[in-house]
Design a protein around this motif. Structure first.
Motif, mmCIF file in Angstrom:
data_model
loop_
_atom_site.group_PDB
_atom_site.id
_atom_site.type_symbol
_atom_site.label_atom_id
_atom_site.label_comp_id
_atom_site.label_asym_id
_atom_site.label_seq_id
_atom_site.Cartn_x
_atom_site.Cartn_y
_atom_site.Cartn_z
ATOM 1 N N PHE A 119 0.904 -1.154 0.001
ATOM 2 C CA PHE A 119 -0.003 0.013 0.025
ATOM 3 C C PHE A 119 0.774 1.190 -0.068
ATOM 4 O O PHE A 119 0.397 2.237 -0.616
ATOM 5 N N HIS A 120 2.056 1.308 0.557
ATOM 6 C CA HIS A 120 2.795 2.488 0.557
ATOM 7 C C HIS A 120 3.553 2.554 -1.016
ATOM 8 O O HIS A 120 3.688 3.849 -1.420
ATOM 9 N N LYS A 121 3.568 1.478 -1.442
ATOM 10 C CA LYS A 121 4.061 1.592 -2.930
ATOM 11 C C LYS A 121 2.947 2.402 -3.863
ATOM 12 O O LYS A 121 3.197 3.063 -4.612
ATOM 13 N N LYS A 129 0.261 6.684 -6.781
ATOM 14 C CA LYS A 129 -0.809 7.447 -6.793
ATOM 15 C C LYS A 129 -0.585 8.723 -6.827
ATOM 16 O O LYS A 129 -1.028 9.670 -7.732
ATOM 17 N N ALA A 130 0.367 9.175 -6.141
ATOM 18 C CA ALA A 130 0.852 10.716 -6.014
ATOM 19 C C ALA A 130 1.589 10.923 -7.037
ATOM 20 O O ALA A 130 1.440 12.129 -7.643
ATOM 21 N N HIS A 131 2.465 10.090 -7.706
ATOM 22 C CA HIS A 131 3.105 10.509 -8.822
ATOM 23 C C HIS A 131 2.081 10.633 -10.049
ATOM 24 O O HIS A 131 2.404 11.467 -10.749
ATOM 25 N N SER A 132 1.149 9.594 -10.232
ATOM 26 C CA SER A 132 0.259 10.026 -11.405
ATOM 27 C C SER A 132 -0.518 11.146 -11.147
ATOM 28 O O SER A 132 -0.813 12.019 -12.279
ATOM 29 N N GLU A 133 -0.915 11.482 -10.007
ATOM 30 C CA GLU A 133 -1.820 12.691 -9.702
ATOM 31 C C GLU A 133 -0.885 13.982 -9.979
ATOM 32 O O GLU A 133 -1.260 14.977 -10.519
ATOM 33 N N GLU A 134 0.481 14.106 -9.519
ATOM 34 C CA GLU A 134 1.400 15.196 -10.026
ATOM 35 C C GLU A 134 1.506 15.176 -11.367
ATOM 36 O O GLU A 134 1.607 16.176 -12.115
ATOM 37 N N PRO A 192 2.975 18.143 -27.775
ATOM 38 C CA PRO A 192 1.967 17.564 -26.746
ATOM 39 C C PRO A 192 2.755 17.323 -25.220
ATOM 40 O O PRO A 192 4.112 17.256 -25.278
ATOM 41 N N PRO A 193 2.092 17.300 -24.286
ATOM 42 C CA PRO A 193 2.737 17.012 -23.072
ATOM 43 C C PRO A 193 3.327 15.625 -23.010
ATOM 44 O O PRO A 193 3.177 14.762 -23.937
ATOM 45 N N PRO A 194 4.440 15.612 -22.233
ATOM 46 C CA PRO A 194 5.160 14.367 -22.007
ATOM 47 C C PRO A 194 4.299 13.318 -21.604
ATOM 48 O O PRO A 194 3.404 13.352 -20.792
ATOM 49 N N ALA A 195 4.252 12.230 -22.396
ATOM 50 C CA ALA A 195 3.502 10.894 -21.877
ATOM 51 C C ALA A 195 3.848 10.384 -20.443
ATOM 52 O O ALA A 195 4.972 10.745 -19.897
ATOM 53 N N PHE A 196 2.745 9.792 -20.049
ATOM 54 C CA PHE A 196 3.054 9.355 -18.545
ATOM 55 C C PHE A 196 4.103 8.219 -18.526
ATOM 56 O O PHE A 196 3.687 7.398 -19.116
ATOM 57 N N ARG A 197 4.949 8.218 -17.522
ATOM 58 C CA ARG A 197 5.958 7.153 -17.379
ATOM 59 C C ARG A 197 5.809 6.609 -15.896
ATOM 60 O O ARG A 197 5.868 7.213 -14.800
ATOM 61 N N PRO A 198 5.524 5.194 -15.703
ATOM 62 C CA PRO A 198 5.402 4.612 -14.469
ATOM 63 C C PRO A 198 6.614 4.626 -13.872
ATOM 64 O O PRO A 198 7.905 4.944 -14.148
ATOM 65 N N LEU A 199 6.424 4.624 -12.562
ATOM 66 C CA LEU A 199 7.699 4.578 -11.307
ATOM 67 C C LEU A 199 8.656 3.477 -11.809
ATOM 68 O O LEU A 199 8.226 2.504 -12.071
ATOM 69 N N PRO A 200 10.054 3.709 -11.601
ATOM 70 C CA PRO A 200 10.900 2.451 -11.849
ATOM 71 C C PRO A 200 10.790 1.686 -10.684
ATOM 72 O O PRO A 200 9.995 1.862 -9.447
#
Length: 316
Positions: free
Chosen positions: A67-69, A74-79, A109-117
């Motif tokens: 859940f911490h991950k 979630k915070a990364h995607s919201e930002e 175009p805005p940068p595409a969303f990149r998932p966290l490593p």
């Protein structure tokens, strides 16, 4: 859907907030479903739930509940969404302002969303960053000195050790200065072990830096000796610094004569005993009063406190 008629999405969001410390369960409000009960137990057992990312030895703690991950993702995607909306809004505003410009502006175009490593990537980057500052950190740590030193041992820190090293140490001895900064520490399996290496390391540090030896070394025991040279003074050889018993343990010597610490006058006795040992520095008191009066004047349009004002306003 749980027995409380709450959907799984609701409890998943609650668990995420609980892991971040943004939600607290009141009495009887925890989920009744085994699925979410088990999820909360995992969060409570997770090392990151203590809101600390490092263990006692500076090693990174890993999330074991997931859940911490998820909260970080979630915070990364919201930002990312927030910054994307801001960029598109700025583009739209600029487009309206550039209506009469003959050459149309081109907006990327805005940068595409990149998932966290993965977590291993973050650990590697963090470790490399620390290694790049090792010399600087060593210099800061070994450049701490003081004219008054205090040596003390405690068991409280060693009780926090967990895992395979949980029973590897029983005592932790520290040497600090008059500012509360720790100059050196050592963990041992018994009280008194490793003190000679600890003290001689401090002596060598002072010698290499050209610092004068401290005026006094305060200890909690073994400050006196019938032979003339205490065992603590021998640990700091060849220093000639005075060795004294610190005030707290000096007061504890009087407390040994009391039958109980729960007597209603025990606090009064210790307070009176403390006033017999310490006294207020009148110069510090004068400066404190001046600072309080200046603070009062700055918050009351420059008007000085009168005699009718409370003592705190006058700096008393």
């Amino acid at each position: 859907m749980t027995k409380t008629r709450k959907p799984d999405s609701y409890w998943r969001d609650i668990c995420l907030k609980y892991a971040q410390g943004q939600y607290h369960f009141s009495t009887g409000k925890r989920p009744g479903a085994k699925k979410w009960k088990k999820a909360l137990e995992k969060i409570d057992a997770c090392l990151l739930q203590s809101h600390s990312t490092k263990d006692l030895f500076g090693r990174s703690l890993r999330c074991s509940c997931g859940f911490h991950k998820s909260a970080i993702e979630k915070a990364h995607s919201e930002e990312w969404a927030r910054q994307t909306i801001r960029y598109l809004s700025d583009c739209e505003r600029h487009m309206k302002m550039a209506t009469f410009v003959p050459t149309a502006a081109v907006y990327l175009p805005p940068p595409a969303f990149r998932p966290l490593p993965l977590a291993q990537w973050f650990e590697t980057v963090h470790s490399n960053d620390i290694l790049s500052h090792v010399d600087e950190m060593k210099g800061v740590i070994t450049s701490t000195y003081g004219r008054i030193l205090k040596m003390d041992s405690t068991k409280k820190i060693t009780k926090k050790l967990a895992g395979g090293i949980g029973d590897s140490a029983a005592w932790m001895s520290n040497i600090g200065n008059e500012f509360g900064q720790v100059l050196n520490s050592v963990m041992t399996t018994g009280e008194g072990a490793g003190l000679e290496e600890l003290c001689q390391g401090i002596v060598t540090r002072y010698k290499n830096a050209g610092q004068t030896e401290p005026e006094v070394v305060y200890v909690d025991r073994d400050c006196c000796s019938q032979s003339g040279v205490s065992s603590v003074a021998k640990l700091f050889h060849p220093w000639k610094s005075a060795v004294r018993l610190d005030s707290f343990h000096f007061m504890r010597r009087f407390n040994c004569g009391l039958t109980t610490e729960h007597h209603p006058l025990y606090g009064t006795f210790c307070g009176k005993l403390s006033s017999c040992i310490f006294e207020w520095d009148q110069e510090d008191v004068r400066r404190l009063k001046e600072a309080k009066r200046a603070e009062w004047k700055s918050s009351h349009s420059g008007h000085a406190p009168t005699e009718e004002q409370p003592p705190s306003a006058q700096g008393n």
